[in-house]
Write an enzyme that holds these catalytic residues in place. Structure first.
Site, mmCIF file in Angstrom:
data_model
loop_
_atom_site.group_PDB
_atom_site.id
_atom_site.type_symbol
_atom_site.label_atom_id
_atom_site.label_comp_id
_atom_site.label_asym_id
_atom_site.label_seq_id
_atom_site.Cartn_x
_atom_site.Cartn_y
_atom_site.Cartn_z
ATOM 1 N N ARG A 255 0.849 -1.210 0.000
ATOM 2 C CA ARG A 255 0.000 0.000 0.000
ATOM 3 C C ARG A 255 0.875 1.248 0.000
ATOM 4 O O ARG A 255 0.578 2.231 -0.669
ATOM 5 C CB ARG A 255 -0.942 -0.024 1.221
ATOM 6 C CG ARG A 255 -1.982 -1.141 1.168
ATOM 7 C CD ARG A 255 -3.036 -1.002 2.250
ATOM 8 N NE ARG A 255 -2.516 -1.198 3.597
ATOM 9 C CZ ARG A 255 -2.403 -2.366 4.215
ATOM 10 N NH1 ARG A 255 -2.790 -3.476 3.608
ATOM 11 N NH2 ARG A 255 -1.933 -2.444 5.452
ATOM 12 N N LYS B 32 -11.084 15.513 5.718
ATOM 13 C CA LYS B 32 -12.279 15.083 4.983
ATOM 14 C C LYS B 32 -13.174 14.229 5.868
ATOM 15 O O LYS B 32 -12.685 13.444 6.685
ATOM 16 C CB LYS B 32 -11.876 14.264 3.761
ATOM 17 C CG LYS B 32 -13.069 13.817 2.923
ATOM 18 C CD LYS B 32 -12.701 12.737 1.924
ATOM 19 C CE LYS B 32 -13.246 11.384 2.368
ATOM 20 N NZ LYS B 32 -13.105 10.339 1.349
ATOM 21 N N GLU C 291 -18.266 16.544 2.855
ATOM 22 C CA GLU C 291 -18.669 15.634 1.769
ATOM 23 C C GLU C 291 -19.989 14.933 2.080
ATOM 24 O O GLU C 291 -20.011 13.905 2.763
ATOM 25 C CB GLU C 291 -17.571 14.586 1.519
ATOM 26 C CG GLU C 291 -17.948 13.613 0.403
ATOM 27 C CD GLU C 291 -16.895 12.550 0.105
ATOM 28 O OE1 GLU C 291 -15.897 12.469 0.851
ATOM 29 O OE2 GLU C 291 -17.075 11.802 -0.854
ATOM 30 N N LYS D 80 -17.598 19.029 -0.982
ATOM 31 C CA LYS D 80 -17.310 17.905 -1.895
ATOM 32 C C LYS D 80 -18.608 17.153 -2.166
ATOM 33 O O LYS D 80 -18.950 16.205 -1.455
ATOM 34 C CB LYS D 80 -16.251 16.987 -1.271
ATOM 35 C CG LYS D 80 -15.942 15.739 -2.077
ATOM 36 C CD LYS D 80 -14.666 15.073 -1.620
ATOM 37 C CE LYS D 80 -14.448 13.748 -2.329
ATOM 38 N NZ LYS D 80 -13.094 13.220 -2.167
HETATM 39 P P1 13P Z 1 -14.396 8.684 -5.538
HETATM 40 O O1 13P Z 1 -13.915 9.803 -6.419
HETATM 41 O O2 13P Z 1 -13.805 7.351 -5.910
HETATM 42 O O3 13P Z 1 -15.876 8.675 -5.373
HETATM 43 O O4 13P Z 1 -13.786 8.945 -4.100
HETATM 44 C C1 13P Z 1 -13.784 10.214 -3.595
HETATM 45 C C2 13P Z 1 -13.851 10.148 -2.126
HETATM 46 O O5 13P Z 1 -13.015 10.674 -1.458
HETATM 47 C C3 13P Z 1 -14.988 9.437 -1.519
HETATM 48 O O6 13P Z 1 -15.019 9.693 -0.160
#
Ligand code: 13P
Length: 357
Positions: A48, A138, A179, A221
């Site tokens: 990873r 995030k 998000e 987001k």
């Molecule tokens: P994706 O662009 O693969 O949807 O992932 C973005 C992300 O950070 C989801 O939490």
């Protein structure tokens, strides 16, 4: 220690600098392991690390990548040459970020819905991450569409948590990326996605206001407004762009410096084409509109690498290619020809459907 909110605002604006967007590389160990498994790649702490280091050092990618969202494992790791990965990013002018939610868990009394957890102890975790170099964070809330969902309980629990998280981030000197993801899963049409996304965004900003979050010092987001994956009527690129911008104009205050989309399971090229089309639309756009893609940036790179050292360069070419295309799309300057000039990069052969975090 108290932090000046103006510094947080400056970082938020830097994350959406002209032609730049964010790489979301914060998959949990279990999600990344599923993606590795699908390609027969063994998932270890070392593999990873190798994968993340490949992405973070792709030549030229830094021209279009402003920040990287990491997972807790990654922010503590060193590169193959012994440099902390946070420094590998900072030395290229890329802002280190960190995922701080602890995942979407079943919501009591709401079958088939989740609430994202992670508020307990968050103030201390944010302080530790900031001392390690993180300047943004995030948190992902998840909203599912069916004929009867989302429930009001699910929306209110998730937006409350998002707002509490955002306030703690700003207090601790980090930019919160907020998000609220309305999933693409389901057979609903684009109209239903627009209705739910608008309702959720309205609830998000009411909760942010209630928790006294400074809108100038955050990024949103969201998902794009798009038909469900199982819908028999997939909307055109123009329809997606028009519905998405209309929904954002109605629900996102102009004080927010930037909107950075998730890719959400769209194919990588479609995610780029949608971003480009949104930026090309006429009319007012008071915020920067860019990307914070996970699968949309990583799919071709992961496939090209396939866990083999001899493919590291190919993986980096794919990462640089998608970064350039999305950087152009964030300025409304992406063209199909940009794909044709790609060295060794194709569109992802198949989409990663798995998104646990
Ligand atoms: P994706 O662009 O693969 O949807 O992932 C973005 C992300 O950070 C989801 O939490």
């Amino acid at each position: 220690m108290s932090h000046d909110i103006r510094d947080v605002e400056t970082t938020a604006r830097a994350l959406v600098a002209d032609g730049k967007g964010i790489l979301a590389a914060d998959e949990t160990v279990s999600t990344l392991t599923k993606r590795f498994d699908a390609l027969g790649i063994r998932s270890t702490e070392q593999s990873r690390r190798t994968y993340r280091e490949m992405l973070f050092t792709a030549p030229g990618a830094a021209e279009c990548i402003s920040g990287v969202i990491m997972h807790d494992e990654t922010i503590r790791q060193k590169s193959s040459t012994g440099t902390l990965l946070t420094q590998v990013l900072s030395s290229q002018g890329i802002v280190p970020g960190i995922k701080v939610d602890t995942g979407a868990k079943p919501l009591a009394g709401a079958p088939d819905e989740t609430v994202t957890e992670g508020l307990d102890g968050l103030r201390d975790r944010l302080a530790e991450y900031r001392s390690m170099g993180a300047r943004f964070a995030k948190w992902r809330g998840v909203i599912r569409i069916t004929d009867v969902l989302p429930s009001p309980a699910c929306v209110s629990a998730n937006v409350h948590a998002l707002a509490r998280y955002a306030a703690l981030c700003q207090e601790g000197g980090l930019v919160p990326i907020v998000e609220p993801e309305v999933l693409m899963d389901g057979a609903h049409g684009i109209e239903r996605c627009e209705e739910v996304t608008g309702m959720v965004l309205h609830a998000v900003f009411r909760a942010l206001f209630d928790q006294r979050v400074t809108l100038e010092a955050m990024l949103l987001k969201p998902n794009m407004v798009i038909a469900g994956k199982g819908s028999t009527r997939q909307a055109s690129v123009q329809e997606v762009a028009t519905a998405t911008l209309r929904c954002l104009r109605r629900h996102v205050p102009a004080a927010v410096p930037g909107i950075v989309f998730l890719s959400g399971g769209q194919s990588d090229r479609l995610a780029t084409a949608h971003l480009d089309a949104i930026n090309r639309l006429p009319g007012p756009k008071p915020w920067k509109i860019s990307f914070s893609y996970g699968r949309g940036l990583q799919d071709t790179a992961l496939e090209a690498w396939h866990g083999r050292d001899e493919n590291l360069k190919l993986g980096q070419q794919a990462m640089s290619q998608r970064s350039r295309c999305n950087g152009a799309a964030s300025r409304g300057a992406y063209t199909e020809q940009m794909e044709a000039t790609a060295a060794g990069a194709g569109s992802s052969a198949h989409r990663r459907e798995l998104q646990d975090d």
